[in-house]
Design an enzyme around this catalytic site. Structure first.
Site, PDB file in Angstrom:
ATOM      1  CG  ASP A   1       0.028  -3.051  15.325  1.00  0.00           C
ATOM      2  OD1 ASP A   1      -0.150  -3.412  14.147  1.00  0.00           O
ATOM      3  OD2 ASP A   1       0.746  -2.081  15.630  1.00  0.00           O
TER       4      ASP A   1
ATOM      5  CD  GLU B   1      -1.449  -4.009  10.600  1.00  0.00           C
ATOM      6  OE1 GLU B   1      -1.514  -3.192  11.527  1.00  0.00           O
ATOM      7  OE2 GLU B   1      -0.505  -4.046   9.788  1.00  0.00           O
TER       8      GLU B   1
ATOM      9  CG  ASP C   1       3.843  -0.484  17.815  1.00  0.00           C
ATOM     10  OD1 ASP C   1       4.155  -1.016  16.752  1.00  0.00           O
ATOM     11  OD2 ASP C   1       4.459   0.494  18.298  1.00  0.00           O
TER      12      ASP C   1
END
EC number: 3.1.21.10
Lengths: 178, 178
Positions: free
Chosen positions: A7, A68, A141
């Site tokens: 992330d 991501e 996260d």
């Protein structure tokens, strides 16, 4: 298959590794966050993120990396750190010949909760349940990195089969052409 | 001082190296472009850009690297390749302990033409004149990379002095804090 989920971010870059196979329960290997100080220069922050990701790749030896994808309707100022840290993660994985899966936040949410509009709490809850953990990974996260890894575990093989079956789209501009 | 200028992009990443010192004419060392096919996967493209930049760093051994800063009012879709390739360039330079200067397009234009709103042709013309070349470097990304290197040659030392004189701003969030 072992997947490292990333992330990406400069302030907090979530990293999560899971082992799994289609049809069996996924297992948590390791989860954590690489942090860099907000007041530091971008070059030092990107270097620290790169060193952190390389250390995780060395230690956990994943078979694939899921990162991501930046949401294209977002504001440039707010997504710049995500785009920069994400590019570093993608490049470091590619240099190790690891397949890289890119997923939007809504694809990840849909994969782990069934809804692309799930909130952070729902994602954390489902990651905890799917991996059989006793508590929700913190910060968010870290949980998001695990959700990315789970998303790739379940979607990656199908995407790879599709890609192998479909003819590769020709490059709009061949390498080396002007 | 030798500076590598990087005009980041996935389709064309401009690279230009100049030697120079305050008060003397700058000299072209090398200029070129790393290209990657538009139809390839982002991971393969970022890897190719990284390999190209590393090869230039190995061969030309610059003392500093200047990279174009992404314009924060731009559209996310159009600047994503610039942000990603730029992050890779910044990180690779930082890993070699090279100072990295980041400049907006208007800072670069102002440094070489005197106007932050100069067009591509004006930048190409001035780069050609300032380096004493017989023709304008092509494509425009190559000329822009040289303009970035010249901008750093002239602005970098002043910025470094300012940074050394001014107390470092405290990080808003210390490393390791949650």
């Amino acid at each position: 298959m072992r997947v490292l989920g990333v992330d990406p971010g400069l302030t907090r870059c979530g990293l999560g590794v899971v082992d799994g196979a289609l049809g069996s329960r996924a297992r948590l290997v390791e989860v954590g966050v690489v942090r860099t100080p907000a007041g530091a220069e971008v070059a030092d922050r990107l270097r620290a993120v790169a060193d952190g990701i390389d250390a995780w790749l060395d230690r956990t030896r994943p078979d694939a990396v899921a990162v991501e994808k930046v949401f294209s309707q977002a504001n440039v100022r707010t997504v710049m750190g995500t785009a920069q840290a994400g590019a570093v993660a993608i490049m470091l994985a590619a240099r190790r010949d690891l397949p890289v899966g890119l997923y939007t936040p809504s694809e990840v949410k849909a994969a782990v909760t069934g809804s692309g509009r799930a909130d952070k709490a729902q994602v954390g809850f489902m990651v905890t349940r799917l991996l059989g953990l006793t508590e929700v990974p913190r910060p968010a996260d870290a949980a998001d990195a695990l959700a990315l890894a789970l998303c790739h575990l379940w979607r990656g093989p199908a995407l790879a089969r599709l890609r192998a079956a479909a003819p590769v789209a020709p490059a709009r501009r061949p390498a080396g052409a002007s």
